[in-house]
Design an enzyme around this catalytic site. Structure first.
Site, PDB file in Angstrom:
ATOM      1  N   GLU A   1       0.717  -1.506  -0.031  1.00  0.00           N
ATOM      2  CA  GLU A   1      -0.282   0.461   0.157  1.00  0.00           C
ATOM      3  C   GLU A   1       0.734   0.967   0.046  1.00  0.00           C
ATOM      4  O   GLU A   1      -0.045   2.172   0.164  1.00  0.00           O
ATOM      5  CB  GLU A   1      -1.183   0.381   1.234  1.00  0.00           C
ATOM      6  CG  GLU A   1      -2.706  -1.500   1.367  1.00  0.00           C
ATOM      7  CD  GLU A   1      -3.081  -0.962   2.577  1.00  0.00           C
ATOM      8  OE1 GLU A   1      -4.213  -0.050   1.709  1.00  0.00           O
ATOM      9  OE2 GLU A   1      -2.721  -1.193   3.343  1.00  0.00           O
TER      10      GLU A   1
ATOM     11  N   HIS B   1      -1.033   5.002   8.404  1.00  0.00           N
ATOM     12  CA  HIS B   1      -1.834   4.451   7.970  1.00  0.00           C
ATOM     13  C   HIS B   1      -2.111   2.977   8.729  1.00  0.00           C
ATOM     14  O   HIS B   1      -1.134   2.307   9.055  1.00  0.00           O
ATOM     15  CB  HIS B   1      -2.174   3.571   6.589  1.00  0.00           C
ATOM     16  CG  HIS B   1      -2.735   2.470   5.703  1.00  0.00           C
ATOM     17  ND1 HIS B   1      -4.188   2.535   6.390  1.00  0.00           N
ATOM     18  CD2 HIS B   1      -2.532   0.903   5.150  1.00  0.00           C
ATOM     19  CE1 HIS B   1      -5.341   1.344   5.970  1.00  0.00           C
ATOM     20  NE2 HIS B   1      -3.802   0.495   5.580  1.00  0.00           N
TER      21      HIS B   1
ATOM     22  N   HIS C   1      -5.079   0.480  10.935  1.00  0.00           N
ATOM     23  CA  HIS C   1      -6.367  -0.096  11.585  1.00  0.00           C
ATOM     24  C   HIS C   1      -6.741  -0.780  12.850  1.00  0.00           C
ATOM     25  O   HIS C   1      -6.838  -1.528  13.594  1.00  0.00           O
ATOM     26  CB  HIS C   1      -5.746  -2.084  10.993  1.00  0.00           C
ATOM     27  CG  HIS C   1      -4.963  -1.930   9.368  1.00  0.00           C
ATOM     28  ND1 HIS C   1      -3.844  -2.864   9.837  1.00  0.00           N
ATOM     29  CD2 HIS C   1      -5.390  -1.178   8.467  1.00  0.00           C
ATOM     30  CE1 HIS C   1      -3.345  -2.419   7.917  1.00  0.00           C
ATOM     31  NE2 HIS C   1      -4.384  -1.920   7.732  1.00  0.00           N
TER      32      HIS C   1
ATOM     33  N   HIS D   1     -11.739  -1.087   6.969  1.00  0.00           N
ATOM     34  CA  HIS D   1     -10.351  -1.273   6.619  1.00  0.00           C
ATOM     35  C   HIS D   1      -9.850   0.045   7.644  1.00  0.00           C
ATOM     36  O   HIS D   1      -8.771  -1.294   8.287  1.00  0.00           O
ATOM     37  CB  HIS D   1      -9.402  -0.566   5.100  1.00  0.00           C
ATOM     38  CG  HIS D   1      -8.294  -0.941   4.683  1.00  0.00           C
ATOM     39  ND1 HIS D   1      -7.562  -0.412   3.138  1.00  0.00           N
ATOM     40  CD2 HIS D   1      -7.208  -0.922   5.637  1.00  0.00           C
ATOM     41  CE1 HIS D   1      -6.439  -0.717   3.493  1.00  0.00           C
ATOM     42  NE2 HIS D   1      -6.283  -1.179   4.454  1.00  0.00           N
TER      43      HIS D   1
END
Length: 294
Positions: A130, A149, A151, A219
């Site tokens: 990613e 980024h 989760h 996500h």
């Protein structure tokens, strides 16, 4: 046999916080690396990774390593999240670790990428799939210097429902007035939900706009900052705000911050007064010497 010397993960000043970490912060300087890490000594200089003092490539690398450790310790990053920093000497590039869990990232893992998300020299290492999240946002947002980024578990209820994510506590004002949810399916149909192409990254960057954070449906989230510590701060308090909202909604109607409260609180929380205090504390919690050490 190549002689391993300790490199500028840290510079002169104070020794590593724990002996068992020393081998993890040792670079093989006999290998070719586009990062050109400069040898200095086996001691560290906390001033180099202070809140505002990562103006060189070497100090950016070490601050990025520390950010990985802090966010893993705080539960923001799991084994699959990642953080990056814009290259201080070349804004058309960014730095991010190889595909490795944040908790164990070292300076030797940091790679350099173009804003088209191509590694300058992967050195045989696997990279995150990613990367487009990072390069595409840096390309669209010249003001952004760091990206996370993640989760984070507490955020996921908001990423899978229509429940609004707005700041309810003053420490979360850095997330902005509302964190909206980007849905990859709107533009790309059925996918595995990963942002693996520049087209997907551009779509996410456009959705983010000039805001500090966005949720990603089913996500996780993406958070940006004008510095690495600011990105860490916003990522953490986005998670805390989510936890507060989940717990408080069962008690009654949530009173969110007003637009003016968000503005005033964010100005205070992102000021040097607040940022230096929290960064020093978190650096120490992650096992590194205080950035204010002389």
């Amino acid at each position: 046999m190549r002689h391993k010397q300790r490199a500028f993960l840290h510079g002169p000043g104070a020794r590593l916080p724990r002996p068992e970490l020393e081998s993890k912060f040792c670079l093989d300087l006999g290998s070719q690396s586009p990062l050109s890490v400069r040898v200095v000594s086996d001691k560290i200089s906390p001033a180099h990774y202070g809140w505002r003092n990562y103006l060189s490539l070497q100090s950016t690398i070490e601050t990025l390593v520390i950010a990985n450790r802090i966010l893993a310790q705080k539960g923001v990053l799991d084994s699959f999240g990642h953080v990056s920093a814009r290259h201080r000497e070349n804004p058309e590039r960014y730095l991010m670790s190889r595909a490795r869990a944040a908790r164990v990232v070292t300076a030797e893992d940091i790679l350099e990428f173009t804003l088209d998300n191509k590694p300058i020299d992967a050195r045989g290492m696997r990279i995150f799939g990613e990367c487009p999240i990072h390069g595409c946002i840096y390309r669209a947002r010249p003001d952004v210097m760091a990206i996370c980024h993640n989760h984070a578990y507490a955020l996921l209820p908001f990423a899978v429902t229509k429940t609004p994510m707005r700041p309810a506590i003053h420490m979360a004002s850095a997330i902005g007035e509302e964190v909206r949810t980007w849905d990859i399916r709107d533009q790309f149909g059925e996918t595995n939900l990963l942002v693996t192409t520049n087209e997907m990254g551009d779509s996410l960057a456009a959705f983010l706009g000039n805001r500090p954070a966005a949720l990603m449906r089913g996500h996780g989230s993406v958070v940006v900052g004008k510095s690495i510590p600011e990105m860490v701060f916003t990522s953490y308090y986005l998670q805390i705000n989510a936890e507060v909202l989940v717990h408080s909604q069962s008690l009654g109607k949530v009173q969110y911050l007003s637009q003016e409260e968000v503005k005033l609180s964010a100005a205070l929380n992102l000021s040097p007064l607040a940022q230096e205090r929290v960064w020093e504390d978190w650096v120490l919690q992650a096992g590194f010497p205080s950035p204010s050490a002389k």
